[in-house]
Design an enzyme around this catalytic site. Structure first.
Site, PDB file in Angstrom:
ATOM      1  N   ASP A 183       0.838  -1.199   0.000  1.00  0.00           N
ATOM      2  CA  ASP A 183       0.000   0.000   0.000  1.00  0.00           C
ATOM      3  C   ASP A 183       0.873   1.249   0.000  1.00  0.00           C
ATOM      4  O   ASP A 183       1.614   1.495   0.951  1.00  0.00           O
ATOM      5  CB  ASP A 183      -0.906  -0.020   1.235  1.00  0.00           C
ATOM      6  CG  ASP A 183      -1.940   1.092   1.223  1.00  0.00           C
ATOM      7  OD1 ASP A 183      -1.903   1.948   0.320  1.00  0.00           O
ATOM      8  OD2 ASP A 183      -2.800   1.105   2.122  1.00  0.00           O
ATOM      9  N   HIS A 185      -0.460   4.332  -0.229  1.00  0.00           N
ATOM     10  CA  HIS A 185      -1.214   5.344   0.515  1.00  0.00           C
ATOM     11  C   HIS A 185      -1.144   6.724  -0.123  1.00  0.00           C
ATOM     12  O   HIS A 185      -1.310   7.743   0.555  1.00  0.00           O
ATOM     13  CB  HIS A 185      -0.705   5.422   1.961  1.00  0.00           C
ATOM     14  CG  HIS A 185      -1.780   5.282   2.990  1.00  0.00           C
ATOM     15  ND1 HIS A 185      -2.104   6.278   3.883  1.00  0.00           N
ATOM     16  CD2 HIS A 185      -2.627   4.262   3.260  1.00  0.00           C
ATOM     17  CE1 HIS A 185      -3.083   5.893   4.670  1.00  0.00           C
ATOM     18  NE2 HIS A 185      -3.421   4.659   4.311  1.00  0.00           N
ATOM     19  N   GLU A 209      -1.166  -0.775  -4.087  1.00  0.00           N
ATOM     20  CA  GLU A 209      -2.373   0.000  -3.801  1.00  0.00           C
ATOM     21  C   GLU A 209      -2.098   1.502  -3.743  1.00  0.00           C
ATOM     22  O   GLU A 209      -1.134   1.943  -3.121  1.00  0.00           O
ATOM     23  CB  GLU A 209      -2.959  -0.470  -2.472  1.00  0.00           C
ATOM     24  CG  GLU A 209      -4.204   0.260  -2.021  1.00  0.00           C
ATOM     25  CD  GLU A 209      -4.772  -0.328  -0.738  1.00  0.00           C
ATOM     26  OE1 GLU A 209      -5.471   0.414  -0.017  1.00  0.00           O
ATOM     27  OE2 GLU A 209      -4.527  -1.512  -0.447  1.00  0.00           O
ATOM     28  N   GLU A 235     -10.210   3.078  -2.383  1.00  0.00           N
ATOM     29  CA  GLU A 235     -10.735   3.253  -1.033  1.00  0.00           C
ATOM     30  C   GLU A 235     -11.234   4.670  -0.801  1.00  0.00           C
ATOM     31  O   GLU A 235     -12.059   4.896   0.091  1.00  0.00           O
ATOM     32  CB  GLU A 235      -9.688   2.891   0.012  1.00  0.00           C
ATOM     33  CG  GLU A 235      -8.524   3.863   0.122  1.00  0.00           C
ATOM     34  CD  GLU A 235      -7.541   3.451   1.197  1.00  0.00           C
ATOM     35  OE1 GLU A 235      -7.595   4.026   2.298  1.00  0.00           O
ATOM     36  OE2 GLU A 235      -6.723   2.548   0.938  1.00  0.00           O
ATOM     37  N   ASP A 257     -15.044   0.779  -0.541  1.00  0.00           N
ATOM     38  CA  ASP A 257     -15.279   0.468   0.865  1.00  0.00           C
ATOM     39  C   ASP A 257     -16.784   0.412   1.087  1.00  0.00           C
ATOM     40  O   ASP A 257     -17.504   1.354   0.759  1.00  0.00           O
ATOM     41  CB  ASP A 257     -14.637   1.543   1.748  1.00  0.00           C
ATOM     42  CG  ASP A 257     -14.642   1.182   3.217  1.00  0.00           C
ATOM     43  OD1 ASP A 257     -15.723   0.876   3.747  1.00  0.00           O
ATOM     44  OD2 ASP A 257     -13.569   1.218   3.844  1.00  0.00           O
ATOM     45  N   HIS A 284     -12.065  -2.533   0.416  1.00  0.00           N
ATOM     46  CA  HIS A 284     -11.324  -1.934   1.523  1.00  0.00           C
ATOM     47  C   HIS A 284     -12.151  -2.104   2.794  1.00  0.00           C
ATOM     48  O   HIS A 284     -13.361  -1.880   2.784  1.00  0.00           O
ATOM     49  CB  HIS A 284     -11.126  -0.446   1.205  1.00  0.00           C
ATOM     50  CG  HIS A 284     -10.424   0.340   2.250  1.00  0.00           C
ATOM     51  ND1 HIS A 284     -11.092   1.193   3.100  1.00  0.00           N
ATOM     52  CD2 HIS A 284      -9.116   0.451   2.577  1.00  0.00           C
ATOM     53  CE1 HIS A 284     -10.223   1.799   3.892  1.00  0.00           C
ATOM     54  NE2 HIS A 284      -9.016   1.362   3.596  1.00  0.00           N
TER      55      HIS A 284
END
Length: 381
Positions: A183, A185, A209, A235, A257, A284
């Site tokens: 991830d 982010h 991700e 997400e 999500d 997510h």
């Protein structure tokens, strides 16, 4: 059957639950929350309840249309998250009223179990190998880790090497038969992602991700083209229209999500949209039991599903744990890296209402960390 009340509960560590009651005694539960903005979403749920009270809860699509469109200003994470939790609760009521699980209402199961993964380490983990070994010991066959902690706007060679070495340490623990997802982010950005992703490729990550912030969907295509690692994103996207550009850019994995992207109703549509682009679904879910149950119900019935995130034991859960709010923990048990399909009606979760109401008296005020670069300017968390 009519909706008679809508209640919300602010429960530690950082969640918001909603309870929708009916005049026939059937109650539905959902999880509407934006992490760090739970009180704001609570207010939005209260406003939306005006549209629901007195209505037939089985008219889920009609109520979803009202909640998302019966105002001049639409969309955004707060509104879509409020809708998401209420939508979950409506599906829970419908399933309970008919005595069937939600996945049966979505067309029936396409799989017997759902593969899951666990998150390892903190934002700057220094013992990711040990954390990966612990997840393997817990029965998981896949983990996800942050690519880095705080990163420079254009990472140095040392920072790039650290990303690769940390993933390599986890790969050594997992071997070739288990998976690691990485991830980013949104911390690296497109140029840095194009540099590091080819170096990660020999370690065979399941996916990379959010290498690019959702603010820059136009930059995704270049990253996808340059990356031998499958790209995942979503997400921080809240509708099927927001997923269109990333899917057109070629992402391999869509990550809506269930507590943010309009609930079961909208995520089911996002999954179908993703399927037309040959993309897979990996919802997510670093949240609570209701968000996870809703995610699993969609996974049980979705052909292009890949893997499910879950937060049992995650580092955020310091004041309470996912299983603290359920009466029966058995459905969430891990079996060879998966959660087996259940047939209990609705979402299939027995909420401990007394525990939820006690927790609400304590509440929480969780906020995400605020990071800064060494020069004092804002840094992506």
């Amino acid at each position: 059957m009519k909706i008679t009340s809508v209640e919300t509960f602010l429960v530690p560590p950082r969640w918001l639950f909603c309870r929708v009651a009916t005049d026939e005694g059937i109650v539905g539960w959902g999880e509407p929350v934006v992490e760090g903005r739970a009180e704001t979403v609570r207010a939005a749920v209260d406003e939306l309840s005006d549209l629901l009270l007195g209505c037939d809860p089985s008219r889920i699509e009609d109520l979803w249309q009202l909640m998302t469109k019966a105002a001049f200003y639409r969309g955004g994470p707060v509104l879509s998250s409020a809708v998401a939790g209420l939508d979950q609760a409506l599906w829970d009521i419908l399933g309970k009223s008919l005595g069937v699980p939600v996945h049966q209402l979505l067309g029936g199961a396409v799989r017997d179990e759902v593969r899951i993964y666990g998150w390892i380490g903190g934002d700057e983990p220094d013992q990711v190998a040990d954390a990966a070994a612990a997840q393997v010991e817990a029965g998981l066959t896949a983990v996800k880790m942050n690519a880095s902690g705080r990163a420079s706007r254009m990472p140095t060679r040392a920072e790039t090497d650290e990303v690769v070495s940390r993933v390599a340490a986890v790969r050594e623990v997992l071997g070739d038969s288990r998976d690691v997802a990485v991830d980013f982010h949104g911390r690296f950005g497109a140029a840095a992602a194009r540099r590091v992703l080819p170096e990660l490729a020999p370690l065979h990550p399941l996916f990379a991700e959010e290498p690019v912030l959702p603010d820059y969907p136009h930059a995704l295509r270049d990253v996808v083209t340059a990356s031998p690692v499958p790209i995942a994103s979503g997400e921080r996207l809240y509708s099927r229209t927001e997923f269109l550009a990333p899917l057109q850019a070629g992402i391999a994995v869509a990550q809506p999500d269930l507590s943010h992207a309009g609930g079961i109703s909208e995520v089911r549509r996002i999954a179908s949209l993703a399927e037309t682009f040959d993309a897979l679904l990996a919802p997510h879910c670093p949240l609570g039991p209701l968000a996870l149950a809703a995610s699993l119900q969609v996974a049980f019935a979705t052909p292009n599903f890949l893997i499910q995130e879950q937060s049992i034991g995650i580092h955020y859960n310091r004041d309470a744990e996912l299983l603290d709010y359920v009466l029966d923990r058995a459905p969430f048990a891990f079996h060879d890296g998966a959660i087996r399909r259940w047939e209990a009606p609705g979402l299939g979760v027995q909420i401990d209402e007394d525990a939820v109401r006690r927790a609400d008296t304590q509440g929480h005020r969780w906020r995400p960390p605020t990071w800064r670069h060494t020069d004092g300017s804002f840094a992506e968390w």
